[in-house]
Structure formats: structure tokens, C-alpha cells
Design a protein around this motif. Structure first.
Motif, short mmCIF file in Angstrom:
data_model
loop_
_atom_site.label_atom_id
_atom_site.label_comp_id
_atom_site.label_asym_id
_atom_site.label_seq_id
_atom_site.Cartn_x
_atom_site.Cartn_y
_atom_site.Cartn_z
N ASN A 278 25.35 2.65 5.07
CA ASN A 278 24.01 3.02 5.56
C ASN A 278 23.09 3.43 4.41
OD1 ASN A 278 24.65 2.50 8.24
ND2 ASN A 278 25.35 4.60 8.62
N ILE A 279 23.63 4.13 3.45
CA ILE A 279 22.84 4.53 2.28
C ILE A 279 22.41 3.28 1.50
CG2 ILE A 279 22.91 5.70 0.05
CD1 ILE A 279 24.62 7.84 1.36
N MET A 280 23.31 2.31 1.35
CA MET A 280 22.99 1.06 0.66
C MET A 280 21.85 0.34 1.36
SD MET A 280 26.39 -0.96 -0.73
CE MET A 280 26.43 -1.86 0.76
N LYS A 281 21.92 0.28 2.68
CA LYS A 281 20.86 -0.39 3.44
C LYS A 281 19.52 0.30 3.22
CE LYS A 281 23.90 -2.12 7.06
NZ LYS A 281 24.31 -1.97 8.46
N ASP A 282 19.57 1.64 3.19
CA ASP A 282 18.34 2.39 2.95
C ASP A 282 17.78 2.09 1.55
OD1 ASP A 282 18.44 3.52 5.43
OD2 ASP A 282 19.19 5.47 4.76
N TYR A 283 18.66 2.06 0.56
CA TYR A 283 18.23 1.74 -0.80
C TYR A 283 17.57 0.37 -0.85
CZ TYR A 283 19.78 5.43 -4.00
OH TYR A 283 19.88 6.59 -4.71
N GLU A 284 18.20 -0.62 -0.23
CA GLU A 284 17.65 -1.96 -0.23
C GLU A 284 16.29 -2.00 0.47
OE1 GLU A 284 20.73 -4.34 1.51
OE2 GLU A 284 21.95 -4.31 -0.31
N THR A 285 16.19 -1.27 1.59
CA THR A 285 14.91 -1.20 2.31
C THR A 285 13.84 -0.55 1.44
OG1 THR A 285 16.11 -1.01 4.38
CG2 THR A 285 13.80 -0.35 4.40
N PHE A 286 14.21 0.53 0.77
CA PHE A 286 13.25 1.21 -0.11
C PHE A 286 12.81 0.30 -1.25
CE2 PHE A 286 15.37 5.43 1.18
CZ PHE A 286 14.52 5.57 2.26
N ASN A 287 13.75 -0.43 -1.85
CA ASN A 287 13.39 -1.33 -2.95
C ASN A 287 12.47 -2.44 -2.47
OD1 ASN A 287 14.71 -0.09 -5.09
ND2 ASN A 287 16.66 -1.10 -4.65
N LYS A 288 12.73 -3.00 -1.29
CA LYS A 288 11.85 -4.04 -0.75
C LYS A 288 10.46 -3.48 -0.49
CE LYS A 288 15.45 -6.79 1.48
NZ LYS A 288 16.04 -7.19 2.77
N GLU A 289 10.40 -2.29 0.06
CA GLU A 289 9.10 -1.68 0.34
C GLU A 289 8.35 -1.38 -0.95
OE1 GLU A 289 7.28 2.12 2.80
OE2 GLU A 289 9.38 1.57 3.07
N ILE A 290 9.06 -0.91 -1.95
CA ILE A 290 8.43 -0.62 -3.25
C ILE A 290 7.87 -1.91 -3.85
CG2 ILE A 290 8.93 0.04 -5.65
CD1 ILE A 290 10.81 2.19 -4.50
N LEU A 291 8.64 -2.98 -3.81
CA LEU A 291 8.16 -4.25 -4.36
C LEU A 291 6.94 -4.76 -3.60
CD1 LEU A 291 11.52 -6.12 -5.11
CD2 LEU A 291 9.91 -5.14 -6.76
N ALA A 292 6.97 -4.64 -2.27
CA ALA A 292 5.82 -5.09 -1.47
C ALA A 292 4.58 -4.27 -1.81
CB ALA A 292 6.15 -4.99 0.01
N LEU A 293 4.75 -2.96 -1.97
CA LEU A 293 3.61 -2.10 -2.30
C LEU A 293 3.09 -2.39 -3.71
CD1 LEU A 293 4.80 1.28 -0.74
CD2 LEU A 293 2.97 -0.21 0.09
N GLN A 294 3.99 -2.69 -4.65
CA GLN A 294 3.54 -3.03 -6.00
C GLN A 294 2.75 -4.35 -5.99
OE1 GLN A 294 7.21 -2.99 -8.19
NE2 GLN A 294 6.89 -0.88 -8.92
N GLU A 295 3.22 -5.32 -5.22
CA GLU A 295 2.49 -6.59 -5.12
C GLU A 295 1.12 -6.38 -4.50
OE1 GLU A 295 4.98 -9.28 -2.97
OE2 GLU A 295 6.40 -9.51 -4.62
N GLU A 296 1.06 -5.56 -3.46
CA GLU A 296 -0.22 -5.28 -2.82
C GLU A 296 -1.15 -4.54 -3.79
OE1 GLU A 296 -2.08 -3.11 1.15
OE2 GLU A 296 0.03 -2.86 0.67
N ASN A 297 -0.58 -3.61 -4.54
CA ASN A 297 -1.37 -2.87 -5.52
C ASN A 297 -1.92 -3.81 -6.59
OD1 ASN A 297 -2.52 -0.70 -6.84
ND2 ASN A 297 -0.62 -0.06 -7.82
N ASP A 298 -1.10 -4.72 -7.09
CA ASP A 298 -1.56 -5.70 -8.08
C ASP A 298 -2.65 -6.59 -7.51
OD1 ASP A 298 0.24 -4.66 -9.89
OD2 ASP A 298 1.77 -6.21 -9.53
N ARG A 299 -2.48 -7.03 -6.25
CA ARG A 299 -3.47 -7.90 -5.61
C ARG A 299 -4.80 -7.16 -5.46
NH1 ARG A 299 -5.21 -8.23 -0.56
NH2 ARG A 299 -3.62 -6.81 0.20
#
Length: 137
Positions: free
Chosen positions: A34-55
Motif C-alpha cells: 500500500n505504501i508503494m502504491k501511494d509513492y507511485e501515485t505521489f510520483n505520478k501526481e508530482i510529474l503531472a503538476l510539473q508538466e502543468e507548471n512548465d506549460r
């Protein structure tokens, strides 16, 4: 980017030592999954937010550049617009003077002629009347 102590794969590969009266390995594995899934979810969200920030930053830069171009163009067009408006008003004033000035000159000359003839009539008539009145006394 912030430094993390563990990545999802680190958590997945972590093995615990088993001791007497230790934790239930299945329960620990489930919790770590469950912790691994949370980490993966957080990393995906961070990447999406960074892409949106760059855009959004790219869009801001583009708008700033276009605004700079517009601000350079706008004063030049305002100057030409002002000159054009001034020229139009000057030409209109000259036309009004030309058209209405002639009419006013004609009216003034007609008025002055009629006024002078009336005055001369008044003086001649009044002097005759005055003489007649004076003779009566």
C-alpha cells in the motif's frame, strides 16, 4: 526536487528480519504494498503538476512577449491616429471657414447694405419730420 529516503522499488525489495514474536510477514508485505502504491501515485501526481507548471510558465512567457510587441506597436498607432485626427479636424475647420465664411460674408454685406440704407432713410426721414415739427412751433 526533494530528496526521498525510499523509492517504491526500495520499499518493495526491503526484507525484514524475523524474530520471535515478530510481525506477521503477510501483514507487513500488505502494508508495504500500500505504501508503494501511494509513492507511485505521489510520483505520478508530482510529474503531472510539473508538466502543468512548465506549460503554464511557457504560456506566461508567450503572453509577456506578445504584450511587449503590442505595447511597442500601440504608441506608434496612437501617434498616427492622433495626427490623423488632428489633420481631419484641421481640414474640417478649413472647409467650414470656406463654406460658412462665404455665406457669413454675403449675409454681413447684405445686412450692412440694408442697415445702412435704413439708417440713411431714418436720417433723411427724421430730419424732414424734425423740420416739419420744428416749423410748427
Amino acid at each position: 526536487m526533494a530528496k526521498y529516503n525510499y523509492k517504491a522499488i526500495d520499499i518493495f525489495n526491503k526484507e525484514f528480519k524475523v524474530k520471535m514474536r515478530g510481525f506477521d510477514p503477510d501483514e507487513v508485505d500488505e502494508f508495504l504494498d500500500n505504501i508503494m502504491k501511494d509513492y507511485e501515485t505521489f510520483n505520478k501526481e508530482i510529474l503531472a503538476l510539473q508538466e502543468e507548471n512548465d506549460r503554464l510558465n511557457a504560456k506566461i512567457n508567450q503572453l509577456n512577449k506578445s504584450q511587449a510587441v503590442i505595447s511597442k506597436i500601440q504608441p506608434e498607432s496612437q501617434k498616427s491616429q492622433t495626427v490623423t485626427n488632428f489633420d481631419i479636424l484641421k481640414r474640417l475647420s478649413n472647409l467650414e471657414k470656406e463654406v460658412f465664411g462665404k455665406k457669413l460674408d454675403q449675409e454681413v454685406s447684405l445686412d450692412s447694405l440694408s442697415a445702412s440704407s435704413k439708417l440713411s432713410d431714418n436720417y433723411t426721414n427724421s430730419s424732414d419730420d424734425d423740420l416739419d415739427k420744428t416749423r410748427l412751433f
